[in-house]
Each structure stands twice: as structure tokens, then as C-alpha cells.
Design an enzyme around this catalytic site. Structure first.
Site, PDB file in Angstrom:
ATOM      1  N   ASP A  59      -0.128 -24.302 -41.594  1.00  0.00           N
ATOM      2  CA  ASP A  59       0.314 -25.583 -42.162  1.00  0.00           C
ATOM      3  C   ASP A  59       1.796 -25.810 -41.870  1.00  0.00           C
ATOM      4  O   ASP A  59       2.303 -26.899 -42.097  1.00  0.00           O
ATOM      5  CB  ASP A  59       0.081 -25.576 -43.682  1.00  0.00           C
ATOM      6  CG  ASP A  59       0.321 -26.940 -44.314  1.00  0.00           C
ATOM      7  OD1 ASP A  59      -0.108 -27.950 -43.714  1.00  0.00           O
ATOM      8  OD2 ASP A  59       0.944 -27.009 -45.387  1.00  0.00           O
ATOM      9  N   ARG A  67       6.549 -20.997 -44.741  1.00  0.00           N
ATOM     10  CA  ARG A  67       7.514 -21.556 -43.803  1.00  0.00           C
ATOM     11  C   ARG A  67       7.269 -20.942 -42.429  1.00  0.00           C
ATOM     12  O   ARG A  67       6.993 -19.733 -42.322  1.00  0.00           O
ATOM     13  CB  ARG A  67       8.951 -21.202 -44.233  1.00  0.00           C
ATOM     14  CG  ARG A  67       9.498 -22.032 -45.369  1.00  0.00           C
ATOM     15  CD  ARG A  67       9.728 -23.480 -44.953  1.00  0.00           C
ATOM     16  NE  ARG A  67      10.333 -24.259 -46.018  1.00  0.00           N
ATOM     17  CZ  ARG A  67       9.644 -24.989 -46.898  1.00  0.00           C
ATOM     18  NH1 ARG A  67       8.331 -25.052 -46.841  1.00  0.00           N
ATOM     19  NH2 ARG A  67      10.277 -25.679 -47.827  1.00  0.00           N
ATOM     20  N   HIS A  73       1.954 -29.770 -42.146  1.00  0.00           N
ATOM     21  CA  HIS A  73       2.659 -29.433 -43.394  1.00  0.00           C
ATOM     22  C   HIS A  73       2.183 -30.313 -44.561  1.00  0.00           C
ATOM     23  O   HIS A  73       2.918 -31.161 -45.069  1.00  0.00           O
ATOM     24  CB  HIS A  73       4.183 -29.570 -43.210  1.00  0.00           C
ATOM     25  CG  HIS A  73       4.947 -28.801 -44.246  1.00  0.00           C
ATOM     26  ND1 HIS A  73       6.103 -28.105 -43.971  1.00  0.00           N
ATOM     27  CD2 HIS A  73       4.716 -28.607 -45.559  1.00  0.00           C
ATOM     28  CE1 HIS A  73       6.547 -27.531 -45.073  1.00  0.00           C
ATOM     29  NE2 HIS A  73       5.717 -27.823 -46.050  1.00  0.00           N
ATOM     30  N   GLU A  83       9.440 -27.890 -37.183  1.00  0.00           N
ATOM     31  CA  GLU A  83       8.622 -29.078 -37.471  1.00  0.00           C
ATOM     32  C   GLU A  83       9.400 -30.355 -37.160  1.00  0.00           C
ATOM     33  O   GLU A  83      10.608 -30.389 -37.399  1.00  0.00           O
ATOM     34  CB  GLU A  83       8.201 -29.048 -38.948  1.00  0.00           C
ATOM     35  CG  GLU A  83       7.303 -27.865 -39.244  1.00  0.00           C
ATOM     36  CD  GLU A  83       7.017 -27.689 -40.740  1.00  0.00           C
ATOM     37  OE1 GLU A  83       7.372 -28.578 -41.532  1.00  0.00           O
ATOM     38  OE2 GLU A  83       6.449 -26.656 -41.094  1.00  0.00           O
TER      39      GLU A  83
HETATM   40  C1  8YV Z   1       6.955 -30.343 -48.697  1.00  0.00           C
HETATM   41  C2  8YV Z   1       7.396 -27.909 -49.246  1.00  0.00           C
HETATM   42  O1  8YV Z   1       7.504 -30.043 -47.509  1.00  0.00           O
HETATM   43  O2  8YV Z   1       8.026 -27.807 -51.497  1.00  0.00           O
HETATM   44  C3  8YV Z   1       8.256 -27.449 -50.356  1.00  0.00           C
HETATM   45  O3  8YV Z   1       9.179 -26.663 -50.102  1.00  0.00           O
HETATM   46  O4  8YV Z   1       7.424 -27.347 -48.207  1.00  0.00           O
HETATM   47  C4  8YV Z   1       6.464 -29.098 -49.387  1.00  0.00           C
HETATM   48  O5  8YV Z   1       5.985 -29.339 -50.610  1.00  0.00           O
HETATM   49  C5  8YV Z   1       7.917 -31.268 -49.320  1.00  0.00           C
HETATM   50  O6  8YV Z   1       8.962 -30.654 -49.965  1.00  0.00           O
HETATM   51  C6  8YV Z   1       7.300 -32.421 -50.024  1.00  0.00           C
HETATM   52  O7  8YV Z   1       8.229 -33.384 -50.334  1.00  0.00           O
END
Ligand code: 8YV
Length: 306
Positions: free
Chosen positions: A260, A236, A283, A265
């Protein structure tokens, strides 16, 4: 269920079309992907929603959660719960489900891909070829070998461990920082991210987001990583002090970064866009077709009560 009563399902983030089709057989899907749409739906019987689907980044805005009196399920299409008020969910008995281990491999693969792209200048060299510069002379800078590098992982959980497993065959030295040392773990433990950074050439962030890890990678950690050091973040943006990171990448106090994830964001700090020592991704850690299908399968199962 033609003509029959269908309950409403609140979608704060999309799933793949095939999965939305499956959900639409049982629910009226109400999509609210931005703040205006969310505001608007509160005016229209918020008690319709017993369940909602979101993703790791969107989470659920606390005021929205508070305004849904019948909410009993938050199905997260991801693993991050840092954008969800877990205390409110606990107090109200709202179940929060995540996709657990399903995306571990994809995110770990992405971390290694980003690290190699940074060290071997893959994106920079690609831009060099596309711009036609090769005809004027060879690529001017040598890359960096991964073998022999000291890699420090912040957050040796499921994803951090999968990254370590992938990196081991490259012949790197592995160390990590967690709040507590892991029993039986063969890698060197540092109880402080600063000491890990000082002992690392590469600092890889795989820790969960949220208040507990906010700016864990701060100015002092980046200072300890130093002008030759590189940072990789697949966790994050909030785990890293982004202003410090950008300032240090810009003036050479940090060697490079592969990112990433970002603090706000989809906004990426303007200064990063002009730098050659960074690899930037929107991301995409879990974004393979196979992984996103498996994640969405899980979400559909949970929402349909399986
Ligand atoms: C995606 C993520 O942002 O799982 C997470 O917390 O950061 C990533 O896999 C997202 O949730 C995909 O839908």
C-alpha cells in the site's frame, strides 16, 4: 465573519470538502500542495501562518517549517510524523498533533484485505475475467490458504496489534519484532527482523517510518523470508529496501508482495507493474469515508482550539 479579519491557515494537504468549509468560516485557507506553490507562498508574508494542516505523507518540508516564523501548530491528518522535523518543532515549541488511534481499524482492515487479495489472487483473477480469458478455460493457478501460515509482524504497535487480532481467527501462528519485547504479549518475540523473517511465511510491516526504521527490511531479511515468502507493507515504503524487494520479486527469490506504500510516492517502480505476484494500492490504508471523516473532525477540532 464577513469582512472581518480572518487569520490564514496553511493547507499542505486537503481535507474533505465539508471540513474545509468549516475551517473557512474562521480562516482564509491558503492551499499549497506542491513545491512550487510552497515556494510562492514564502514570498507573501509567511508570518501570517500560526497553524498548518498536512497529512502523514506530505509532512512539512524542514525548510518550509523554518520559513514560517509564527508557526505554533502542525495538525497532521494522519498518524505518521516521519516527514516532520520533530526536533525543530520541539526546539521552537511547535505543537504537532496527529489523529492517534482513529485510523487504526481502517489500516488493519486494509492489511488483511491486501493479504487475502494476494494469497487468493483476487486482483489477478479479476483481470483474468475482465480480459475474457475464462471462456478459454478456468483460472490456471491455485491460491494459498491463510490457515496455518506463520505471520511475522514488524511493528506490534497499535496498528500491528489490531492486525494480529484480526488474523488470529484465521488460525495463523503469530510472531513479531519490535525494538523491545512487549510485556505480557502472547506472541513469539524476535529481537532481530531476520530471525522473524526466517520463522515466517508472511512478513507484515506495520512499523512507524523515519530514520530509525529505514530499510529495517533489507536484503538479508528478504533472503530469510525466501522464495515462498510474502511481504505485506501498510506502513511506509522507507521501512523496506525497495530496490531489493523489486529485484527479488522479479526473479523469484521472493514469493509475492502486497504493497500500500512505496519509497517515493506516488512513483511506483515500473518493474512491479508487470508482475503477477504483487498487489499494488495507492496508499489507501486510512481511506474509508468514515475514517477520513473522523480524522478530519479531529483535525478541525484541534485547529479550532477544541
Ligand atoms: C495517509 C498515513 O497517508 O496516517 C498516516 O500516516 O499514512 C495515512 O493515513 C494520510 O495521512 C491521510 O491523510
Amino acid at each position: 465573519m464577513n469582512g472581518a479579519y480572518q487569520p490564514a491557515l496553511l493547507m499542505l494537504a486537503p481535507l474533505l470538502a465539508e471540513h474545509e468549509t468549516r475551517l473557512a468560516e474562521r480562516f482564509v485557507l491558503v492551499r499549497a500542495y506542491d513545491a512550487d506553490a510552497r515556494q510562492a507562498l514564502l514570498a507573501e508574508r509567511p508570518e501570517r501562518f500560526a497553524a498548518l494542516v498536512t497529512n502523514g505523507v506530505q509532512g512539512v518540508p524542514p525548510l518550509l517549517m523554518a520559513a514560517l516564523p509564527k508557526l505554533s501548530l502542525i495538525a497532521v491528518n494522519g498518524v505518521g510524523v516521519d516527514a516532520i522535523d520533530l526536533e525543530q518543532a520541539r526546539l521552537r515549541g511547535i505543537r504537532v498533533s496527529t489523529t492517534d488511534d482513529i485510523l487504526t481499524d481502517a489500516v488493519a482492515d486494509q492489511a488483511v484485505a491486501l493479504l487475502l487479495a494476494l494469497l487468493r489472487q483476487v486482483c489477478l483473477a479479476d483481470r483474468f475475467v475482465r480480459a475474457g480469458h475464462w471462456r478459454q478455460g478456468g483460472f490456471p493457478r491455485l491460491g494459498t490458504s491463510l490457515r496455518g501460515q506463520r505471520v511475522g509482524i514488524i511493528g506490534l504497535g497499535r496498528i500491528g496489534t489490531a492486525i494480529a487480532e484480526r488474523l488470529r481467527p484465521f488460525g495463523v501462528e503469530l510472531a513479531y519484532h519490535n525494538r523491545r519485547a512487549l510485556a505480557g504479549c502472547e506472541h513469539t518475540y524476535h529481537d532481530d527482523p531476520r530471525s522473524l523473517a526466517a520463522a515466517s511465511d508472511i512478513l507484515l510491516v506495520a512499523a512507524a517510518g523515519g530514520a530509525g526504521s529505514r530499510h529495517l527490511v533489507d536484503a538479508q531479511v528478504l533472503e530469510a523470508l525466501g522464495a515462498e515468502g510474502v511481504l505485506v507493507n501498510v506502513a511506509r515504503g522507507s521501512v523496506v529496501d525497495e530496490d531489493e524487494l523489486v529485484a527479488r520479486l522479479s526473479d523469484g527469490r521472493l514469493g509475492g508482495a502486497a504493497l500500500d506504500v512505496f519509497a517515493d510516492e506516488p512513483r511506483v517502480p515500473e518493474a512491479l507493474l508487470a508482475l503477477d505476484n504483487v498487489v499494488l494500492q495507492p496508499h489507501l490504508g486510512s481511506a474509508t469515508l468514515q475514517t477520513r471523516r473522523a480524522m478530519a473532525d479531529h483535525v478541525v477540532r484541534v485547529v479550532l482550539g477544541g
